[in-house]
Every structure is written in structure tokens, then in C-alpha cells.
Design an enzyme around this catalytic site. Structure first.
Site: not given
Length: 430
Positions: A154, A372
Site C-alpha cells: 500500500h 476478465d
């Protein structure tokens, strides 16, 4: 370890900005996607090999994520951090959850604990990336599905950058030569648009990091809010506050803040916080590109007394949230960034997990279901155990357009009370 295909070790270094440094002492971003197992999947080893190859090619675009953090200690007992683009590699884990089905993950009321084992680098804090990877992925095979879990440092990225990487990896895996959003890798100072200079932290902040935060025994549950139910909350909030400025998300946040306050049975005169992470890309002057690969967030805090939250109604609470978010315009953003530069002490888990507070992370605007790999859209999104404490709330877009999934991490008794709260559940679709 999977390296970028260029296999080129450079001396390039990327200095961390004040927004990056704020996150050194907390955990990584951990998000994962559940897919139906491809019908054409006959050779599992071939699929894993293809994923490694596509990951390697994606790292060509995101080469800092194949590197490590590095430090420079200065004579005045300070230290500065940068990303060393040394192509040491990202970690890739292939696992199998024998006998576990997609239904075992999706059907229980509470998120099953086994889900946390679908993520790599659990328990690693961001500053430890001087020796640990900045990026690790785990592909876990279920009986009838595939879970792709991603752990990303992060201090190197925020949620927008995280999902741009995940989306880009899926595009490369589908056979595309180019990605939709090429990341902008330079780190700007965020205050004046110039390349970020090294920012020094007191060495004691890192060396004496004794954040002995021990999370309470938590449970997690995902609640689904349809587009229609959210629209009803928005209409109610704006009507009660006699305004039209309250957004759908602000109305939804007010709804969950009021409900968790009821569920926690907090005394009426207690001051409690709602912590929001406010995106800066569009708020900076000049604006940062959407594909800026780094942290461009600041923390905004709404503070109210319990009595006001419970008695003043949805519109009042939503309007207070609206006021704080709306206040982050040019001058307020510059002041916030200057303040962080002046006092760059990183956030800690103990500081984030303040009792009776709520901390909102992630966003329903991220492109989650566009990820996808060629197997069809994901069936669900879930988060890992990183940065979990009593009051952590994670926002995701729902599967249907305009819907939102909200993942709560709360004490078991609070989460049970929340599920039995008729006013709260009236807006939830099971």
C-alpha cells in the site's frame, strides 16, 4: 518469483511521496476475484504457466512492482524510502483448496475463515518490503472455481492503481499487446507537480515501531445494496436535509454509520469518527492522470456525537458527510498535503482501529468486474485479512450495475445485531 520479461535491472529509483509514506506501518491491499473454473481447463499446469507469462509481461508496464523498497539513513537520524526498480520479482503462488466449492465461499452468512488463506503475504506490513515483494499473487483452485488473490504494497499503490494493475494483467492474459491504461510511474510531490524529492522520516518512527496492535476476534459479512434501494436512501437523505447535494454513496455511508452505532450500543454523549479516504487525482491542480501509479489519497474524518447520529436522522448524518467531502477543494487539499509533509508520521493499525470508529476503504467505482482473464466475468470479489479491525468497512461495486456490496469487519456480537436491525436490513437485498 516472476520477473518482468525485459529482465533489465535498472538503477531507477522512485521516491515515495507524503501520501505513500503515511501507509508504511500498515498492511498491504488484499483483494481477490472468484471465477467459474473454465470448461476448457484440461491442463491445469498449462493455465498456471500462462498466468505466469502474462504476469511477467504485465510487469513490463508496472516495473516498480517487481522491485523492492530501499532506504537511505541520513546523518540527522532520519530515513528516506524509495522503490528500487531492481526487477527482483513478484511472488506467484499456486495452491489448491481440496474439496472447497464456490458455494462454500459464497453461501455462508459470514465470510468463511478459509478465504484468508487464499491470499499471500498475510501479516506483512508495508515497510517490510525492503526484503519482501511489493506484489504477490495466489491462484487457488477450488472444485468448481478459481480464486485469484492479489496482495500489493500500500506504500506503492492505492486502490485505483491496484485495480488498474489487475485489469491490465487480465488484458495481457487475454492476448492484448497493449493495455487500456498505461500507468504513469513518476512520483510527483503532489503539491506543485514536480518530481517528488526524498522525504525524511525520523528513524525512530521505523526502528521503534512497537505497534502491538492485536485485533479483536472479528467476523466478516457482505451486505448487498441494489441500485433501487440506494436511490431510495438518497431520496430520503436529501428530503430530510432539504437539499439535492447529497450523493448516493454519502447516503449509503450515513445509513451504515447509524446502523453500526445502534448495534454497538455506544453511550449517547460519545464522540465517534467516520474515517474516509478521499481521492486526490481530480482534486489536485493540475489534476493527476487517472493512471497515476501511486497513492493519491488523504484521510478525511467526520466526527459526531452518538446522540446526533441516532436522533437527528439519515439526512443530518449524510449532510455532515457531504460537508466534509465537499470541503476538500484546492486550498483544503493543499493544506492537507502540506500538513502531512510537516508531520509525516505514518498511520498505525492501532490508530486506524480506534474504538467505536468506522473506517471506509476501497470504492464502488473501481473496475472490479471488468477483470476478465478470458474465463468470463468474476462471480464475486473478496478482501484478505490485511488491515482488518473492529469497524473496517470495505466498499465494492456489486455484480449488477449500480449496486454496491459492503463488507463489514466487526465484533461478532455487533455484526449479529446489525443483521437483526430491521431499519438497516430494509435496505439490504439478500
Amino acid at each position: 518469483m516472476v520477473q518482468a520479461t525485459t529482465d533489465k535491472v535498472t538503477d531507477e529509483r522512485i521516491e515515495l511521496t507524503q501520501c505513500d509514506l503515511k501507509l508504511l506501518l500498515v498492511g498491504a491491499i488484499q483483494k481477490g476475484l472468484l471465477f467459474l473454473k473454465p470448461k476448457s481447463l484440461e491442463d491445469q499446469n498449462s493455465l498456471i504457466q500462462q498466468l505466469k507469462i502474462s504476469l511477467s509481461r504485465t510487469l513490463d508496464f508496472f516495473n516498480p512492482l517487481a522491485g523492492r523498497l530501499a532506504t537511505v539513513e541520513h546523518d540527522d537520524n532520519t530515513v528516506s524510502f524509495f522503490i528500487d526498480c531492481n526487477n527482483a520479482g513478484a511472488q506467484f503462488v499456486h495452491a489448491a483448496a481440496d474439496g472447497v466449492t464456490m458455494a462454500d465461499i459464497l453461501q455462508p452468512v459470514y465470510v468463511p475463515p478459509i478465504l484468508h488463506s487464499f491470499f499471500p503475504l498475510n501479516g506483512v506490513l508495508n515497510y517490510e518490503a525492503v526484503s519482501k515483494p511489493l506484489l504477490a499473487v495466489q491462484v487457488t483452485e477450488l472444485v468448481d472455481g478459481i480464486f485469484v488473490g492479489c496482495t500489493m504494497n500500500h506504500a506503492a499503490v492505492d486502490g485505483t492503481s491496484f485495480w488498474n494493475f489487475f485489469n491490465s494483467w487480465s488484458e495481457i492474459h487475454r492476448g492484448l499487446d497493449h493495455i487500456s491504461k498505461t500507468p504513469v510511474l513518476e512520483r510527483w510531490s503532489l503539491l506543485n507537480g514536480s518530481i517528488s524529492p526524498p522525504i525524511r522520516l525520523p528513524l525512530s518512527v521505523i526502528k521503534n515501531n512497537s505497534d502491538s496492535f492485536i485485533p479483536s476476534p472479528l467476523q466478516e459479512r457482505v451486505f448487498h445494496f441494489t441500485k433501487g434501494k440506494i436511490a431510495m436512501l438518497k431520496a430520503k437523505a436529501n428530503a430530510e436535509a432539504a437539499t439535492t447535494s447529497i450523493s448516493s454513496l454519502q447516503s449509503l455511508l450515513a445509513h451504515i454509520w447509524r446502523a453500526t452505532t445502534r448495534a454497538r450500543l455506544v453511550e449517547h454523549d460519545k464522540e465517534i469518527d467516520l474515517r474516509l479516504f478521499i481521492g486526490l487525482r481530480a482534486r489536485l491542480q493540475p489534476p493527476l492522470p487517472e493512471s497515476y501509479c501511486g497513492n493519491a489519497i488523504v484521510s478525511g474524518i467526520v466526527t459526531l456525537r452518538t446522540r446526533a447520529i441516532l436522533e437527528q436522522g439519515l439526512g443530518f448524518v449524510a449532510l455532515e458527510i457531504n460537508k466534509v467531502v465537499s470541503s476538500y477543494e484546492k486550498n483544503k487539499v493543499a493544506d492537507a498535503l502540506a500538513s502531512v509533509l510537516k508531520n509525516p508520521s505514518p498511520l498505525t493499525m492501532a490508530g486506524l482501529g480506534l474504538i467505536h470508529s468506522l473506517a471506509i476503504s476501497s470504492s464502488p467505482r473501481h473496475n472490479v468486474y471488468g477483470t476478465d482473464f478470458g474465463w468470463g466475468r468474476p462471480v464475486a470479489v473478496r478482501s484478505g485479512p490485511g488491515n482488518k479491525f473492529d469497524g473496517k468497512v470495505t466498499l465494492f461495486p456489486g455484480l449488477e450495475e449500480g449496486s454496491v456490496d459492503i463488507e463489514f469487519s466487526l465484533l461478532p456480537e455487533t455484526l449479529k445485531a446489525l443483521g437483526n436491525d430491521l431499519e438497516f436490513m430494509d435496505a439490504v437485498t439478500i
